[in-house]
Structures are given as C-alpha cells and as structure tokens.
Design a protein around this motif. Structure first.
Motif, PDB file in Angstrom:
ATOM      1  N   PHE A  83      28.878  47.779  36.404  1.00 48.95           N
ATOM      2  CA  PHE A  83      30.281  47.389  36.429  1.00 48.95           C
ATOM      3  C   PHE A  83      30.895  47.962  37.686  1.00 48.95           C
ATOM      4  O   PHE A  83      30.333  48.866  38.321  1.00 48.95           O
ATOM      5  CB  PHE A  83      31.028  47.879  35.185  1.00 48.95           C
ATOM      6  CG  PHE A  83      31.066  49.381  35.031  1.00 48.95           C
ATOM      7  CD1 PHE A  83      32.149  50.131  35.481  1.00 48.95           C
ATOM      8  CD2 PHE A  83      30.010  50.058  34.437  1.00 48.95           C
ATOM      9  CE1 PHE A  83      32.179  51.514  35.340  1.00 48.95           C
ATOM     10  CE2 PHE A  83      30.033  51.448  34.287  1.00 48.95           C
ATOM     11  CZ  PHE A  83      31.121  52.171  34.748  1.00 48.95           C
ATOM     12  N   ASN A  94      36.819  48.210  40.094  1.00 44.69           N
ATOM     13  CA  ASN A  94      37.925  47.274  39.878  1.00 44.69           C
ATOM     14  C   ASN A  94      37.910  46.717  38.462  1.00 44.69           C
ATOM     15  O   ASN A  94      38.972  46.549  37.839  1.00 44.69           O
ATOM     16  CB  ASN A  94      37.850  46.128  40.889  1.00 44.69           C
ATOM     17  CG  ASN A  94      38.343  46.545  42.273  1.00 44.69           C
ATOM     18  OD1 ASN A  94      39.140  47.485  42.386  1.00 44.69           O
ATOM     19  ND2 ASN A  94      37.892  45.868  43.304  1.00 44.69           N
ATOM     20  N   GLN A  95      36.722  46.424  37.934  1.00 43.34           N
ATOM     21  CA  GLN A  95      36.634  45.945  36.549  1.00 43.34           C
ATOM     22  C   GLN A  95      37.142  46.997  35.580  1.00 43.34           C
ATOM     23  O   GLN A  95      37.805  46.678  34.591  1.00 43.34           O
ATOM     24  CB  GLN A  95      35.184  45.574  36.218  1.00 43.34           C
ATOM     25  CG  GLN A  95      34.700  44.298  36.891  1.00 43.34           C
ATOM     26  CD  GLN A  95      33.222  44.042  36.650  1.00 43.34           C
ATOM     27  OE1 GLN A  95      32.411  44.975  36.640  1.00 43.34           O
ATOM     28  NE2 GLN A  95      32.861  42.777  36.461  1.00 43.34           N
ATOM     29  N   ASP A 140      40.927  47.088  35.888  1.00 48.43           N
ATOM     30  CA  ASP A 140      41.526  45.901  35.262  1.00 48.43           C
ATOM     31  C   ASP A 140      41.524  46.015  33.739  1.00 48.43           C
ATOM     32  O   ASP A 140      42.424  45.521  33.059  1.00 48.43           O
ATOM     33  CB  ASP A 140      40.757  44.637  35.681  1.00 48.43           C
ATOM     34  CG  ASP A 140      40.988  44.276  37.144  1.00 48.43           C
ATOM     35  OD1 ASP A 140      41.951  44.801  37.736  1.00 48.43           O
ATOM     36  OD2 ASP A 140      40.199  43.476  37.689  1.00 48.43           O
TER      37      ASP A 140
END
Length: 231
Positions: free
Chosen positions: A33, A36-37, A40
């Motif tokens: 991952f 940024n994920q 978010d």
C-alpha cells in the motif's frame, strides 16, 4: 471478540486499532500500500504513519523500503498481522514494555558487534538468499530460562527478519547445551571455536556462494562458463 469493520461509524477506536483492521480488511497480508492510500483512508488524522508503526510493538510486521529494497519510497508492505489490538484483553496482555533507551540500545548493538545474534548478519548486509533485502537491526527484550530453570530478561540484537519469525517462547539454555552435545567431536571443536570468537565462522562454500550472489544476475553466466571447465 468478533473482528469489527474498520470504517464502521459505530465502532469507536483509535487510529492504531482502525489502521490494523484496515490493513487486514483492505490491504491483505503480503500486499503493498502507499502512504497516500493510508492518508486517504484516514483523512484529517495527523501522524497516521506513526500509528501504523506503533503496531510493530504488538507483533505486526510492516516493511518500508528500508527493510525491503524492492519497494519504492512511497510503498509499504503488510507482511504479517500480530495481536488482535481491537480486543482490549489481548491488547492489554501484549502491551509493549518500557521503551529501551537509546544509550542501552547502542550498548547492546556494540556488545553484539552490530550483528544479529540469531543469524549472524550485519546491519545493512544483504541476505544471501534474498539480495534485494538488507538487514535492519533492532534490540529486543527476550526471556532466558537458565540451566537452573530460573528466568531472566535480557536485551539482544536481532535483525527484523529473525525478529518477525521468532515466537515469544523463552530462550532455553538447557536446549542449547543439549543440541551442542549431539554434535560429533569435530563439529563440537568447531562450535567451541565459534564460541571463543563470539561469531559463527563461514565455510569456503559459504564465502563462494555469497561472492556469487553479489555479482549482478546478468554477469553470473560468466562465472558458470569459467567454472564448468574446472569440473
């Protein structure tokens, strides 16, 4: 306790706990991952990266490009889940102990010659069986059961790969003695030399294999071509 859903509005828990559930339910063990994920998934949460790192104190294994050179700087790999931190009883039982001071950590690393006490790899050295991954050393608390059965707590140096694969069972001095007594006379003499030096000695075969792995894959055929004539 039943596993809650990570983004259930009715589930009241901190970011570390919801982050653990997100890793399990969204990312999945073995998958990667990005930062940024993660941001978010937890908008408006400051230092969410640190909350994920806190899971390591509960046996969760998450690699960055520091531990796994195949990852980009933005990537992380969820390797293995640890304690079910969403279960209050399990979390309390596995609560991390008092942090090891930097002074003590440096003293232990120096005492252990900046090498993993389990596999002998040095910090920053590539693993012979996985040259894209380099060793990252950590100082861990371990319980040792002595020859008299009395248990003591010690600090030892471990690479993160050995640390992740090692259980919480005490280190047993009697088991080590019994294993050494099973050695033949020649092996025992060699083992005693290792003990005297404080480190394992590599065989000529070990050294040759390590040197071969350091050569880029595209050039390894040159080694094979030259050695075939030696057979």
């Amino acid at each position: 306790m039943e596993q809650p859903v990570w983004d259930d509005p009715a589930f009241s828990a901190g970011t570390m706990i919801r982050g653990a559930l997100w890793l399990l339910q969204v990312v999945g063990e073995g998958n990667t991952f990005t930062k940024n994920q993660l941001r978010d998934a937890f908008p408006g949460v400051s230092q969410v990266d640190r909350r994920i790192r806190d899971l390591r104190d509960y046996g969760w294994v998450v690699y960055s490009n520091t531990e796994d050179a195949s990852l980009f700087a933005e990537d992380q790999r969820f390797v293995k889940a640890g304690i079910a931190v969403w279960d209050p009883k399990a979390r309390r039982a596995a609560a991390p102990q008092k942090a090891i001071s930097n002074k003590d950590r440096q003293a232990v690393l120096a005492r252990d010659s900046f090498m993993c006490t389990l596999c002998g790899i040095a910090g920053g050295e590539p693993y012979p069986d996985d040259v894209v991954m380099t060793a990252v050393l950590a100082v861990s608390r371990r319980t040792v059961s002595g020859a008299d059965g009395r248990e003591t707590e010690v600090l030892i140096t471990e690479c993160k790969r050995c640390r992740a694969g090692r259980g919480d069972a005490p280190i047993d001095v009697k088991e080590a003695v019994a294993a050494a007594r099973e050695l033949g006379p020649g092996e025992l003499r060699r083992f005693l030399r290792w003990m005297e030096r404080g480190r394992r000695g590599a065989t000529e075969l070990d050294r040759a294999w390590a040197a071969y792995l350091r050569v880029p894959p595209g050039q390894r055929k040159e080694i094979a071509d030259q050695l075939i004539t030696v057979k």
